[in-house]
Design an enzyme around this catalytic site. Structure first.
Site, mmCIF file in Angstrom:
data_model
loop_
_atom_site.group_PDB
_atom_site.id
_atom_site.type_symbol
_atom_site.label_atom_id
_atom_site.label_comp_id
_atom_site.label_asym_id
_atom_site.label_seq_id
_atom_site.Cartn_x
_atom_site.Cartn_y
_atom_site.Cartn_z
ATOM 1 N N TYR A 1 49.489 34.585 42.796
ATOM 2 C CA TYR A 1 48.987 35.878 42.350
ATOM 3 C C TYR A 1 50.101 36.849 41.981
ATOM 4 O O TYR A 1 49.832 37.967 41.540
ATOM 5 C CB TYR A 1 48.130 36.538 43.440
ATOM 6 N N GLY B 1 30.457 34.448 44.433
ATOM 7 C CA GLY B 1 30.351 33.725 43.169
ATOM 8 C C GLY B 1 31.165 34.325 42.055
ATOM 9 O O GLY B 1 30.704 34.426 40.916
ATOM 10 N N PHE C 1 29.374 37.162 40.436
ATOM 11 C CA PHE C 1 28.041 36.974 39.877
ATOM 12 C C PHE C 1 26.963 37.475 40.843
ATOM 13 O O PHE C 1 25.939 38.036 40.439
ATOM 14 C CB PHE C 1 27.804 35.490 39.562
ATOM 15 N N SER D 1 35.882 33.473 46.983
ATOM 16 C CA SER D 1 34.811 33.747 46.017
ATOM 17 C C SER D 1 33.434 33.690 46.677
ATOM 18 O O SER D 1 32.518 33.026 46.174
ATOM 19 C CB SER D 1 34.867 32.771 44.840
ATOM 20 N N PRO D 2 33.243 34.364 47.813
ATOM 21 C CA PRO D 2 31.951 34.288 48.506
ATOM 22 C C PRO D 2 30.819 34.981 47.764
ATOM 23 O O PRO D 2 29.655 34.828 48.137
ATOM 24 C CB PRO D 2 32.240 34.984 49.844
#
Length: 330
Positions: free
Chosen positions: A58, A210, A213, A207-208
């Site tokens: 990162y 999504g 999303f 990414s819990p």
């Protein structure tokens, strides 16, 4: 207030929700100033977050992400756990162009991370992705040496299968596994999560939500910046996108019936999958951070959990990575 959870059997204790910092410097387009990012990290600590996640990947070639995190937590460094990762090579622009988990590179990256973070010890050091050229036993051995030297406290692996997990664990006990896991991505449930539990290893879902999303604040792939990871995510493409929006709309309706947001419902669902799970949602917004942390206060009934599973029973439509980047679990 966040409750404490223990990740694995080796004593890594953290608050039940952590913070991922990847989006503050890379992968999700531009958003927020450095001052705003510092404010998010420090507000997270005020709200009880103790696990902060970063990585060499990162940094964009200049230590940016780790330096940012180190500066933010400096006033309260002793009360939090810092996790970072190694395992890639980079071109002149700081973009990943290969993998390198050789013992010499692990040590080099660790020394850089210690300097960037402004700390004497890294709490959790992950292999970010498997390196086909380096047996995982060598990776585990290199991290074992760093632990013995007091430069690292706990060993972690990211995106690995049960066989690799067992092989590494036999050399240096693994404290935590990090892999994408959410209502949208449930691939870990069949083999990886059971193996981790058998070995006494905690689980950190990245990414819990999504990749955003599940926050309902989404738009089709072509409307994101060229530098945004989601522009190339199959879950944002065409019919996949429309199917996934439909599912999230239903989840949002259920959330509203309960006086919460879809994101809060998704995080509460994840927390309910086991007390050995600590998700690390990332955000660049204090408001979104506070919303995420509030999810820990939700207690879902068995009926509510069943309803959520009915809405999104098998995850999202579409692969979570392109074929080029899709991790291979062994």
């Amino acid at each position: 207030m966040l409750h404490e959870r223990t990740l694995g059997r080796r004593g890594l204790k953290v608050a039940e929700i952590g913070l991922g910092t990847m989006g503050m410097t890379a992968f999700y387009g531009r958003g927020g100033s450095r001052e705003e990012h510092l404010r998010v990290i420090r507000r997270a600590h005020e709200l009880g977050v103790t696990l902060f996640d970063t990585a060499e990947l990162y940094n964009r070639g200049n230590g940016a992400n780790e330096v940012l995190l180190g500066e933010a937590v400096a006033p309260f460094r002793e009360s939090v756990q810092l996790a970072t990762k190694f395992g890639f090579t980079y071109d002149a622009n700081g973009d990943s162009n290969g993998r390198d988990s050789s013992p010499s590179n692990i040590r080099r990256v660790t020394e850089n991370s210690l300097r960037y973070l402004g700390t004497e010890v890294i709490d959790v050091l992950y292999q970010h992705r498997q390196d086909p050229a380096v047996p995982v036993e060598e990776v585990a051995g290199a991290v074992k040496e760093l632990i013995e030297e007091g430069k690292v406290r706990y060993f972690g692996l990211s995106e690995v299968g049960p066989e690799t997990l067992r092989r590494a664990h036999a050399v240096q006990p693994v404290s935590v596994v990090q892999t994408e896991y959410s209502l949208f991505e449930r691939g870990v449930e069949s083999e990886v999560l059971p193996a981790a539990r058998e070995l006494g290893i905690g689980f950190v879902p990245y990414s819990p939500l999504g990749r955003g999303f599940l926050t309902s604040a989404v738009k089709p792939a072509e409307q994101y910046e060229a530098s945004d990871f989601r522009r190339h995510d199959a879950r944002w493409q065409g019919e996949n996108y429309r199917s996934n929006v439909s599912a999230v709309d239903r989840l949002t309706a259920l959330a509203h019936d309960n006086g919460v947001t879809a994101a809060q419902l998704a995080l509460a669902w994840l927390l309910a999958q086991g007390d050995d799970i600590v998700p690390i949602p990332g955000t660049r917004s204090v408001d979104r951070l506070e919303e995420n942390i509030s999810a820990a206060a939700l207690s879902l009934t068995a009926t509510e959990l069943d309803l959520i599973d009915e809405i999104i029973p098998d995850g999202a439509v579409g692969a979570r990575y392109t074929d080029e980047h899709l991790p291979t679990w062994v």
